[in-house]
Design a protein around this motif. Structure first.
Motif, PDB file in Angstrom:
ATOM      1  N   ASP A 156     -43.867 -10.087 -46.650  1.00  0.00           N
ATOM      2  CA  ASP A 156     -44.586 -10.292 -45.391  1.00  0.00           C
ATOM      3  C   ASP A 156     -43.619 -11.004 -44.458  1.00  0.00           C
ATOM      4  O   ASP A 156     -43.023 -12.020 -44.828  1.00  0.00           O
ATOM      5  CB  ASP A 156     -45.816 -11.173 -45.578  1.00  0.00           C
ATOM      6  N   CYS A 211     -46.643 -11.818 -34.540  1.00  0.00           N
ATOM      7  CA  CYS A 211     -46.187 -10.531 -35.073  1.00  0.00           C
ATOM      8  C   CYS A 211     -46.169 -10.592 -36.596  1.00  0.00           C
ATOM      9  O   CYS A 211     -45.728 -11.573 -37.183  1.00  0.00           O
ATOM     10  CB  CYS A 211     -44.788 -10.214 -34.556  1.00  0.00           C
ATOM     11  N   ALA A 219     -45.482  -8.063 -40.170  1.00  0.00           N
ATOM     12  CA  ALA A 219     -45.051  -6.790 -40.743  1.00  0.00           C
ATOM     13  C   ALA A 219     -44.950  -6.944 -42.256  1.00  0.00           C
ATOM     14  O   ALA A 219     -44.735  -8.045 -42.770  1.00  0.00           O
ATOM     15  CB  ALA A 219     -43.699  -6.371 -40.173  1.00  0.00           C
ATOM     16  N   VAL A 279     -42.798  -5.229 -45.424  1.00  0.00           N
ATOM     17  CA  VAL A 279     -41.656  -4.367 -45.736  1.00  0.00           C
ATOM     18  C   VAL A 279     -41.430  -4.351 -47.236  1.00  0.00           C
ATOM     19  O   VAL A 279     -41.893  -5.240 -47.954  1.00  0.00           O
ATOM     20  CB  VAL A 279     -40.377  -4.834 -45.003  1.00  0.00           C
ATOM     21  N   THR A 317     -37.908  -1.485 -45.475  1.00  0.00           N
ATOM     22  CA  THR A 317     -38.622  -0.335 -44.910  1.00  0.00           C
ATOM     23  C   THR A 317     -40.054  -0.774 -44.668  1.00  0.00           C
ATOM     24  O   THR A 317     -40.702  -1.335 -45.571  1.00  0.00           O
ATOM     25  CB  THR A 317     -38.579   0.863 -45.868  1.00  0.00           C
ATOM     26  N   ARG A 318     -40.581  -0.489 -43.470  1.00  0.00           N
ATOM     27  CA  ARG A 318     -41.949  -0.880 -43.134  1.00  0.00           C
ATOM     28  C   ARG A 318     -42.945  -0.201 -44.046  1.00  0.00           C
ATOM     29  O   ARG A 318     -42.881   1.009 -44.275  1.00  0.00           O
ATOM     30  CB  ARG A 318     -42.289  -0.529 -41.685  1.00  0.00           C
ATOM     31  N   ASP A 341     -46.361  -1.091 -43.566  1.00  0.00           N
ATOM     32  CA  ASP A 341     -47.643  -1.229 -42.878  1.00  0.00           C
ATOM     33  C   ASP A 341     -47.786  -0.299 -41.677  1.00  0.00           C
ATOM     34  O   ASP A 341     -48.654  -0.480 -40.855  1.00  0.00           O
ATOM     35  CB  ASP A 341     -47.859  -2.677 -42.434  1.00  0.00           C
ATOM     36  N   GLN A 342     -46.950   0.718 -41.592  1.00  0.00           N
ATOM     37  CA  GLN A 342     -47.089   1.715 -40.538  1.00  0.00           C
ATOM     38  C   GLN A 342     -47.610   3.003 -41.153  1.00  0.00           C
ATOM     39  O   GLN A 342     -47.137   3.451 -42.191  1.00  0.00           O
ATOM     40  CB  GLN A 342     -45.749   1.982 -39.858  1.00  0.00           C
ATOM     41  N   PHE A 343     -48.558   3.587 -40.493  1.00  0.00           N
ATOM     42  CA  PHE A 343     -49.173   4.803 -41.050  1.00  0.00           C
ATOM     43  C   PHE A 343     -48.943   5.975 -40.135  1.00  0.00           C
ATOM     44  O   PHE A 343     -48.843   5.894 -38.968  1.00  0.00           O
ATOM     45  CB  PHE A 343     -50.683   4.593 -41.240  1.00  0.00           C
TER      46      PHE A 343
END
Length: 131
Positions: free
Chosen positions: A106, A117, A119, A121, A126-127, A129-131
């Motif tokens: 985190d 902010c 995120a 990873v 590499t992220r 939490d992006q979909f």
């Protein structure tokens, strides 16, 4: 620098009144047996005449008595008081480890600000939490 480590909130009050130097950027007061930021207070010394401090995690002005009441409320059993250097919170990293390997991290910046902010990873940054 650690100013004191106490097992009784009453002793924390004594520490705050006798062991904190006259000139300091701020202090961190944390209950060490709680989860996440529960029982953690980051007090910025912005030299207010009413002896209040800006608590950086919440953005609320607090006195030592406010902090002691909060520690009593959560029944803190071990409290660390240490020096805070600077005027803003640093980037925060929380590592999630299973089987001896980092599975996720985190990354938190601007905690306590209007634009916090966050995120998640993996160990290669590499992220997740992006979909």
């Amino acid at each position: 620098r650690i100013f004191c480590c106490e097992t009784d909130v009453k002793d924390v009050k004594d520490c705050l009144s006798t062991k904190i130097p006259v000139k300091f950027d701020g202090i961190v007061i944390k209950a060490t047996t709680l989860h996440s930021s529960h029982g953690v207070y980051v007090l910025l010394n912005d030299n207010q005449p009413d002896n209040s401090f800006l608590e950086l995690l919440t953005g609320v002005r607090m006195t030592y008595d406010d902090v002691l009441a909060g520690l009593s409320f959560v029944q803190a059993t071990k409290v660390l008081v240490e020096e805070f250097i600077g005027s803003k919170l640093p980037m925060e990293y929380k590592f999630h480890v299973t089987g001896g390997k980092v599975q996720a991290v985190d990354v938190i910046s601007n905690r306590g600000a209007d634009c916090q902010c966050y995120a998640v990873v993996d160990s290669n940054w590499t992220r997740l939490d992006q979909f």
